[in-house]
Design an enzyme around this catalytic site. Structure first.
Site, PDB file in Angstrom:
ATOM      1  N   LYS A  91     -27.954 -17.284   5.908  1.00  0.00           N
ATOM      2  CA  LYS A  91     -28.407 -15.981   5.386  1.00  0.00           C
ATOM      3  C   LYS A  91     -28.058 -14.847   6.351  1.00  0.00           C
ATOM      4  CE  LYS A  91     -32.011 -18.170   2.633  1.00  0.00           C
ATOM      5  NZ  LYS A  91     -31.977 -19.533   3.204  1.00  0.00           N
TER       6      LYS A  91
HETATM    7  O1  LIG Z   1     -34.042 -18.550  -2.569  1.00  0.00           O
HETATM    8  C1  LIG Z   1     -33.952 -19.440  -1.723  1.00  0.00           C
HETATM    9  C2  LIG Z   1     -32.927 -19.498  -0.806  1.00  0.00           C
HETATM   10  C3  LIG Z   1     -32.873 -20.541   0.064  1.00  0.00           C
HETATM   11  N1  LIG Z   1     -33.798 -21.519   0.056  1.00  0.00           N
HETATM   12  C4  LIG Z   1     -33.639 -22.634   1.011  1.00  0.00           C
HETATM   13  O2  LIG Z   1     -33.354 -23.825   0.265  1.00  0.00           O
HETATM   14  C5  LIG Z   1     -34.059 -24.932   0.825  1.00  0.00           C
HETATM   15  C6  LIG Z   1     -35.116 -25.422  -0.137  1.00  0.00           C
HETATM   16  O3  LIG Z   1     -35.840 -26.479   0.435  1.00  0.00           O
HETATM   17  P1  LIG Z   1     -36.919 -27.379  -0.377  1.00  0.00           P
HETATM   18  O4  LIG Z   1     -37.482 -28.254   0.691  1.00  0.00           O
HETATM   19  O5  LIG Z   1     -36.173 -28.166  -1.417  1.00  0.00           O
HETATM   20  O6  LIG Z   1     -37.914 -26.470  -0.957  1.00  0.00           O
HETATM   21  C7  LIG Z   1     -34.623 -24.420   2.159  1.00  0.00           C
HETATM   22  O7  LIG Z   1     -33.650 -24.606   3.150  1.00  0.00           O
HETATM   23  C8  LIG Z   1     -34.836 -22.955   1.891  1.00  0.00           C
HETATM   24  O8  LIG Z   1     -34.819 -22.182   3.067  1.00  0.00           O
HETATM   25  C9  LIG Z   1     -34.816 -21.479  -0.840  1.00  0.00           C
HETATM   26  O9  LIG Z   1     -35.683 -22.347  -0.897  1.00  0.00           O
HETATM   27  N2  LIG Z   1     -34.861 -20.421  -1.722  1.00  0.00           N
END
Ligand SMILES: O=c1ccn([C@@H]2O[C@H](COP(=O)(O)O)[C@@H](O)[C@H]2O)c(=O)[nH]1
Length: 272
Positions: free
Chosen positions: A96
């Site tokens: 990001k």
């Molecule tokens: O909008 C967003 C952007 C990035 N993320 C990232 O994706 C993963 C989600 O992890 P989970 O454990 O499956 O919830 C994580 O790295 C977030 O920083 C997001 O969730 N939403």
């Protein structure tokens, strides 16, 4: 990697799953903590157990930066391991980033050249000159935050600016930028009701979709309005897969969770 190569892999594996490698030393099995590089050992086991079920891996760089130099070395070993052993897999540095032009160029070099990821996530807030340096890299992809999965997405992204929600302006404006063919977008699975509108604006782009699993988003709801002719979706799950067990069977348990999602995806692909 080109999007055509990514699509070929989706067809071969009947999967559009992206496994998130968000390694927290407090959550991984105890026995790994005595190894020289617990983060890498954990990732290696997860990757070896899931590579045939997914088309993408997404380490979130926060989980590596938090451990300083050692964490960064674990990230480097992880991306090298994927590139050497599973070169067909699409890699995403979820970092990001985005800054004034010359700084963005350095971020882009770090992730797309030195670490050799296929893509990096970028924040759109600083505009065209902060994003174009990432887009300049050949056969690499910039994944722009459009409509994120968190509650705070409603603070700015859905607010009306010049009679339309800001995320729509991000999508429309970014299409006019140089090398915009290298753009993909982040859209949260928790925002399934927005996918129809988003597809009207970016019908052909790949969307990285986090929020299935731990955040409660629905794979079926996203696919209903989000899929395009080339599938166009990378569905991410991190915690829901990699922390399925914190015992010695953690890699097998992660595989089982990945398999559940892959099987559901295979059914959806057959129906479309
Ligand atoms: O909008 C967003 C952007 C990035 N993320 C990232 O994706 C993963 C989600 O992890 P989970 O454990 O499956 O919830 C994580 O790295 C977030 O920083 C997001 O969730 N939403």
């Amino acid at each position: 990697m080109t999007t055509k190569q990514l699509y070929n892999q989706i067809q071969q594996k009947k999967s559009f799953l992206c496994v998130g490698l968000d390694v927290d030393l407090n959550k991984i099995p105890q026995h790994l903590l005595t190894t020289e590089d617990p983060i890498f050992e954990f990732n290696k086991a997860i990757i070896d157990a899931t590579h045939d079920l997914c088309v993408s891996y997404k380490p979130n760089t926060a989980f590596y930066e938090a451990y300083g130099l050692k964490g960064w070395q674990s990230l480097e070993k992880t991306i090298n391991y994927i590139n050497e052993n599973y070169p067909d897999i699409f890699t995403i540095a979820d970092a990001k980033r985005g800054d004034i032009g010359n700084t963005s160029t350095m971020y882009a070099k770090a992730f797309l050249e030195d670490l050799n990821f296929d893509s990096v996530t970028v924040a759109p807030y600083m505009g065209k000159d902060s994003v174009e340096p990432f887009l300049a890299f050949e056969n690499k992809h910039t994944i722009l935050l459009a409509l994120t999965s968190n509650e705070g997405a409603f603070d700015f992204q859905t607010q009306q600016v010049n009679d339309k929600p800001m995320y729509q302006t991000v999508l429309e404006t970014s299409k006019t930028w140089k090398k915009s063919e290298n753009l993909m977008y982040v859209v949260g699975a928790t925002k399934a009701e927005y996918f129809k509108e988003i597809r009207n604006i970016v019908p052909d782009s790949f969307l990285l979709v986090p929020g299935v699993g731990a955040q409660g988003g629905s794979l079926e709801d996203v696919c209903k309005f989000g899929m395009n002719k080339q599938v166009g979706l990378l569905i991410n799950s991190s915690r829901g897969i990699i922390y399925a067990s914190n015992q010695k069977d953690f890699a097998e348990a992660a595989r089982n969770e990945a398999l559940k999602l892959q099987r559901a995806m295979a059914i959806i692909l057959e129906q479309n």
